[in-house]
Enzyme design. Sequence first.
Site, short mmCIF file in Angstrom:
data_model
loop_
_atom_site.label_atom_id
_atom_site.label_comp_id
_atom_site.label_asym_id
_atom_site.label_seq_id
_atom_site.Cartn_x
_atom_site.Cartn_y
_atom_site.Cartn_z
N ASP A 232 22.03 22.23 14.36
CA ASP A 232 21.17 21.05 14.31
C ASP A 232 21.93 19.82 13.82
O ASP A 232 21.68 18.70 14.25
CB ASP A 232 19.98 21.30 13.38
CG ASP A 232 18.94 22.20 14.04
OD1 ASP A 232 19.02 22.40 15.26
OD2 ASP A 232 18.06 22.71 13.33
N HIS B 42 30.83 21.52 3.87
CA HIS B 42 29.39 21.75 3.88
C HIS B 42 29.00 23.16 3.44
O HIS B 42 27.88 23.59 3.71
CB HIS B 42 28.81 21.45 5.26
CG HIS B 42 28.35 20.04 5.40
ND1 HIS B 42 27.03 19.66 5.36
CD2 HIS B 42 29.06 18.89 5.54
CE1 HIS B 42 26.94 18.36 5.49
NE2 HIS B 42 28.15 17.86 5.60
N GLU C 150 12.22 25.50 17.90
CA GLU C 150 12.54 25.60 16.48
C GLU C 150 11.29 25.31 15.65
O GLU C 150 10.50 24.43 15.98
CB GLU C 150 13.64 24.61 16.12
CG GLU C 150 14.26 24.82 14.76
CD GLU C 150 15.54 24.02 14.60
OE1 GLU C 150 16.65 24.60 14.73
OE2 GLU C 150 15.45 22.81 14.36
#
Length: 357
Positions: free
Chosen positions: A168, A106, A279
């Site tokens: 997240d 990622h 957030e």
Amino acid sequence: MVSYNFPSQIHLLMITILVIITTLLTPITTNTSSLPWNILSNDNFAGKLTTASSSVESAATDFGHITKIFPSAVLNPSSVQDITDLIKLSFDSQSSFPLAARGHGHSHRGQAAAKDGVVVNMRSMVNRDRGIKVSRTGLYADVDSAWLWIEVLNKTLELGLTPVSWTDYLYLTVGGTLSNGGISGQTFRYGPQISNVLEMDVITGKGESATCSKDMNSDLFYAALGGLGQFGIITRARIKLELAPKKAKWLRFLYTDFSEFTRDQERLISETNGPHFLEGSVMLDHGPPDNWRSTYYPPSEHMRIVSMVKQHRVIYCLEVVKYYDETSQHSVNETMQEMEELSDSLNYERGFVYEKD
């Protein structure tokens, strides 16, 4: 008389801009021919080191799809010793070669690439019979770095525990996020993931395995955490745990005024007994509704939200979460009252608040 040829200058400027944009959007590709070192015949890597085109091609790209950097080979280690042997081989060689640890791939711009070198596929070390040891009394988990955070969560929840700080997106490896930082809506309260590590095992650039913490080999400990893999490869981490919350009240407030949005966010961050998760995100009038997580909102509200996004071009979402114990009536009443007072005190667009348990 001076002659000004504006159309030509504009034409040249447009060509220049197009060239720049094309350069930025074109994947950076580097290829390699043959291996610059003789390691394929090394018995230590038999059946683990591969130059198969499919493996090399897969290791050349990442989640960002911006770069395409080819390694010469990919190592699929079955143990930490395999990685140690490879690093030692490079360190002791007259012509060392680059190595990079790759978790779930990622990275965004080739950070886990090793041009003409070896990419270490960390996920190949995952063993379902071992790799995560949870201490309920010590409130920590010893985790092999190749495991995903979702796998860590599922294991710790069996004992009613959870890591203190998250990302997240949970389908990332422990070693990957600890090599970067690891942030989420809990960071303002507990710090990033790298602030919630008690101890690690790290393989250094010399091929030496060392255990480190804030009290032992502290230079290596703080260098490896958030060090982008440049100071060693993390192979194990001791992660802080806490009791898993029973229930969560999740509220989303929509704003059209950026100043009000940031002012409310800063105020909630500063509160002593504030939310457990906080957030902010941006919702743009660009692309399909999915780009602002439409599944988070009732389908009956989608058209209202889309209309507001189109009207203002950009709106802002503040996500607030408070944990509570559903088995305790006092906890339920207290939390409901806190969230009601919270809703009344914020300067969001009235009528655009959404909640979920």
